[in-house]
Scaffold this motif. Structure first.
Motif: not given
Length: 154
Positions: A70-75
């Motif tokens: 996924x391109x989003x952050x870990x949280x």
């Protein structure tokens, strides 16, 4: 990087929970299908992950492990994985996105992240790649099934 058949795929990623992740851990033991989501809120991409989840046993029987990038952050990825009950490792980039490392671009004036999937054999070589700017076309179940059936035996 170009996703050409026979080429290796190297990603510098970590699991959404922060655990280090290396595709090389599968080398020599399992084939791997990496599904690159356009975004966590992409309805078509979420549908593809549900389909992959329904195929989990079929893919495992063919010795294929699934990884969702996924391109989003870990949280955000951790929350999404828990909410959706995703049974696969979900990975995020260490520096940048896994998508950029694999050569999946942002198209249409940089507004739409490409999505798709890459099937690696037990040697970490690309055996199948499908990339799409249209998220509705990012996961091709029948194409993946044919690619899995054509994987080299060793």
């Amino acid at each position: 990087m170009t996703l050409e058949t026979g080429s290796p795929l190297t990603l510098h990623v970590r699991q959404s929970d922060g655990t280090p992740f290396d595709l090389d851990t599968y080398r020599g033991t399992s084939n791997v299908f990496v599904y690159f989501m356009r975004a966590l809120n992409c309805a078509q991409c979420n549908s593809a992950v549900r389909t992959l989840t329904s195929q989990k046993d079929e893919l495992a029987a063919a010795d294929v492990q699934v990884v969702v990038a996924v391109p989003e952050d870990a949280a955000a990825a951790t929350a999404w994985k828990a909410k959706r009950g995703v049974p696969f490792p979900v990975v995020v980039g260490q520096d940048g996105t896994p998508h950029a490392e694999a050569g999946l671009l942002k198209k249409v004036f940089g507004a739409i992240q490409q999505s798709g999937g890459v099937l690696l054999d037990k040697h970490g070589r690309v055996q199948y790649a499908h990339v799409s700017t249209n998220p509705g076309a990012s996961y091709q179940r029948d194409e993946l099934k044919a690619a899995v059936a054509a994987l080299p035996a060793a």
